[in-house]
Write an enzyme that holds these catalytic residues in place. Structure first.
Site, mmCIF file in Angstrom:
data_model
loop_
_atom_site.group_PDB
_atom_site.id
_atom_site.type_symbol
_atom_site.label_atom_id
_atom_site.label_comp_id
_atom_site.label_asym_id
_atom_site.label_seq_id
_atom_site.Cartn_x
_atom_site.Cartn_y
_atom_site.Cartn_z
ATOM 1 N N GLU A 156 0.808 -1.236 0.000
ATOM 2 C CA GLU A 156 0.000 0.000 0.000
ATOM 3 C C GLU A 156 0.836 1.278 0.000
ATOM 4 O OE1 GLU A 156 -2.857 -0.429 3.189
ATOM 5 O OE2 GLU A 156 -3.497 -2.378 2.463
ATOM 6 N N GLU A 261 -6.190 -10.844 -1.377
ATOM 7 C CA GLU A 261 -6.993 -10.657 -0.165
ATOM 8 C C GLU A 261 -8.465 -10.638 -0.564
ATOM 9 O OE1 GLU A 261 -5.574 -7.352 2.228
ATOM 10 O OE2 GLU A 261 -3.491 -7.815 1.781
HETATM 11 O O1 G3I Z 1 -4.858 -7.743 18.917
HETATM 12 C C1 G3I Z 1 -5.935 -6.938 19.382
HETATM 13 C C2 G3I Z 1 -6.585 -7.605 20.549
HETATM 14 O O2 G3I Z 1 -5.662 -7.693 21.602
HETATM 15 C C3 G3I Z 1 -7.819 -6.793 20.938
HETATM 16 O O3 G3I Z 1 -8.512 -7.467 21.942
HETATM 17 C C4 G3I Z 1 -8.745 -6.603 19.740
HETATM 18 C C5 G3I Z 1 -9.943 -5.722 20.084
HETATM 19 O O4 G3I Z 1 -10.466 -5.120 18.925
HETATM 20 O O5 G3I Z 1 -8.028 -5.980 18.701
HETATM 21 C C6 G3I Z 1 -6.934 -6.771 18.267
HETATM 22 O O6 G3I Z 1 -6.281 -6.155 17.220
HETATM 23 C C7 G3I Z 1 -6.973 -6.090 15.978
HETATM 24 C C8 G3I Z 1 -6.200 -6.882 14.943
HETATM 25 O O7 G3I Z 1 -6.803 -6.734 13.679
HETATM 26 C C9 G3I Z 1 -6.119 -8.378 15.265
HETATM 27 O O8 G3I Z 1 -7.382 -8.940 15.274
HETATM 28 C C10 G3I Z 1 -7.069 -4.638 15.569
HETATM 29 O O9 G3I Z 1 -7.932 -3.948 16.463
HETATM 30 C C11 G3I Z 1 -7.599 -4.526 14.153
HETATM 31 O O10 G3I Z 1 -7.512 -3.177 13.712
HETATM 32 C C12 G3I Z 1 -6.771 -5.394 13.229
HETATM 33 O O11 G3I Z 1 -7.346 -5.310 11.952
HETATM 34 C C13 G3I Z 1 -6.577 -5.863 10.889
HETATM 35 C C14 G3I Z 1 -6.253 -4.782 9.881
HETATM 36 O O12 G3I Z 1 -5.555 -5.355 8.779
HETATM 37 C C15 G3I Z 1 -5.394 -3.689 10.513
HETATM 38 O O13 G3I Z 1 -4.749 -2.932 9.615
HETATM 39 C C16 G3I Z 1 -7.403 -6.948 10.233
HETATM 40 O O14 G3I Z 1 -7.572 -8.044 11.132
HETATM 41 C C17 G3I Z 1 -6.713 -7.449 8.964
HETATM 42 O O15 G3I Z 1 -7.594 -8.267 8.248
HETATM 43 C C18 G3I Z 1 -6.356 -6.260 8.075
HETATM 44 O O16 G3I Z 1 -5.666 -6.743 6.956
HETATM 45 C C19 G3I Z 1 -5.308 -5.766 5.963
HETATM 46 C C20 G3I Z 1 -4.079 -6.287 5.247
HETATM 47 O O17 G3I Z 1 -3.062 -6.566 6.164
HETATM 48 C C21 G3I Z 1 -3.591 -5.299 4.197
HETATM 49 N N1 G3I Z 1 -4.649 -4.975 3.285
HETATM 50 C C22 G3I Z 1 -5.896 -4.515 3.875
HETATM 51 C C23 G3I Z 1 -6.395 -5.550 4.889
HETATM 52 C C24 G3I Z 1 -7.718 -5.137 5.441
HETATM 53 O O18 G3I Z 1 -7.592 -3.940 6.165
#
Ligand code: G3I
Length: 379
Positions: A156, A261
């Site tokens: 990105e 993805e």
């Molecule tokens: O680890 C914490 C956990 O401790 C907490 O209890 C929980 C409460 O919400 O949050 C957890 O972290 C989350 C993490 O995913 C793991 O589940 C974050 O809040 C959340 O923001 C994070 O989101 C991820 C996102 O990337 C962040 O940028 C998504 O799972 C993941 O699918 C997404 O993946 C990205 C690719 O890497 C790049 N392309 C876009 C794609 C979608 O955004």
């Protein structure tokens, strides 16, 4: 007499073995077996699936897919939480799982502005940030050399208009951070496949920006093996024509094209939001979360049709596409339940909340089976 007893025992054993094998078989076919001659069928694993807490999801992954990506745990904030400390525990388990199951393992992602460790944002001078970025790449690729097959080296880096994003790397090191990252990855593991990965790569302006970026790397003899089109799509966006043009345009660069993805949201799109910029977030309400209990059949059918047309196109261009990866195993754990509005109930994948295949799954399998029947008939 002896030989007839032996014959009876042997027949009985074979019948028993056959019925046991039938019991173990959960579905007739799998995504990986159906598409084995076309492209890798991949999936992103969350932490539960890596640790084994989600044992059903883990079994489904083994059964259906032959490539894996870590949804989160190989991102900078998890792997490299402090300047001089790496944490490889979960990443090692993830890689071990892929090796045990003979899968194409994808490392996601080395250089990305999001999910960075806080300390990276505190870097102020180019030489220090470049040092830590190169050390990050070198340490990780050295550990997984010969095990991880491919890397999303830079993720990105582009704005929607195709210019370079003002990330911490761009602001401090300048645009050369991209070629530096690819060069370091190649010198540490010359056998690894190296990719540029982004969302909205089928939109013309951004696609042109990605093509310029890839060409500029190629002009400098920097190794880049492919482009990852993230494919966070909806029932209507992007059009099949836009996707097809993109496959053709990227393939002209002589690189692999991958859909890295893939998921298809069925929920309303607030303010016509497109793509997957993780910084965009909106409020939840009933209008925005119309299917909290179950997906109406009419929408399930639309989802299945959408996946069908997407896979018809993928199959048509299978010579240019090396991998299709779904962003999650089943609807229950999809990131799209929480983005761009938290707490919605979305249905973007091929397996439902109970890990059962949806109509979309059968359509995806059907696309390949229909093409085989057509090929046999025309022979
Ligand atoms: O680890 C914490 C956990 O401790 C907490 O209890 C929980 C409460 O919400 O949050 C957890 O972290 C989350 C993490 O995913 C793991 O589940 C974050 O809040 C959340 O923001 C994070 O989101 C991820 C996102 O990337 C962040 O940028 C998504 O799972 C993941 O699918 C997404 O993946 C990205 C690719 O890497 C790049 N392309 C876009 C794609 C979608 O955004």
């Amino acid at each position: 007499m002896k030989s007839s007893i032996f014959f009876v025992v042997l027949t009985f054993s074979l019948i028993l073995l056959h019925s046991c094998q039938q019991d173990e078989k959960t579905t007739e076919e799998s995504l990986k077996s159906v598409y084995k001659d076309n492209f890798h069928m991949g999936v992103a694993l969350n932490t539960r699936q890596i640790t084994g807490e989600d044992s059903i999801g883990r079994a489904l992954i083994k059964e259906q897919f032959n490539s894996i990506t870590a949804e989160n745990i190989m991102k900078w904030m998890y792997l490299h939480p402090e300047p001089d400390r790496f944490d490889f525990n979960l990443a090692d388990d993830f890689v071990e799982f892929g090796l045990e199951n003979n899968m194409y393992i994808l490392g996601h992602t080395l250089v990305w502005h999001s999910q960075l460790a806080d300390w990276v944002h505190e870097m102020k001078d180019s030489a220090s940030l470049a040092h830590y970025m190169l050390n990050h790449i070198d340490t990780i690729l050295s550990r997984y050399k010969g095990k991880v097959n491919g890397w999303d080296v830079v993720n990105e880096a582009l704005n929607e208009d195709g210019t370079l994003r003002n990330s911490v790397f761009y602001n401090i090191i300048g645009d050369k951070y991209i070629s530096m990252a690819f060069q370091k990855a190649h010198s540490t593991d010359p056998e690894a496949d190296l990719y540029y990965n982004d969302y909205n790569l089928c939109q013309e302006e951004k696609r042109n920006g990605a093509i310029r970026l890839i060409k500029s790397l190629q002009d400098k003899d920097v190794n880049i093996d492919g482009v990852g089109i993230q494919a966070h799509w909806s029932l209507v966006y992007p059009s099949i024509e836009e996707i097809e043009t993109s496959i053709l345009e990227y393939a002209k660069l002589g690189i692999e094209v991958m859909f890295t993805e893939l998921d298809v949201t069925v929920l309303p799109n607030p303010w016509d939001l497109e793509g997957a910029d993780v910084d965009q977030k909106f409020q939840n309400n009933e209008k925005m979360n119309p299917y909290p209990e179950s997906l109406p059949d009419s929408v399930d059918v639309k989802l299945a049709q959408r996946y069908e047309e997407i896979f018809e196109l993928f199959l048509k261009h299978e010579d240019k596409i090396s991998r299709v990866t779904f962003w999650g195993v089943n609807d229950r754990y999809s990131w799209l339940n929480n983005w761009p509005i938290r707490g919605r109930t979305n249905y973007p994948l091929l397996f439902d909340r109970d890990y059962e295949p949806k109509q979309a799954y059968y359509r995806v399998v059907g696309v390949k089976e229909d093409s085989q029947v057509e090929a046999e008939e025309s022979n």
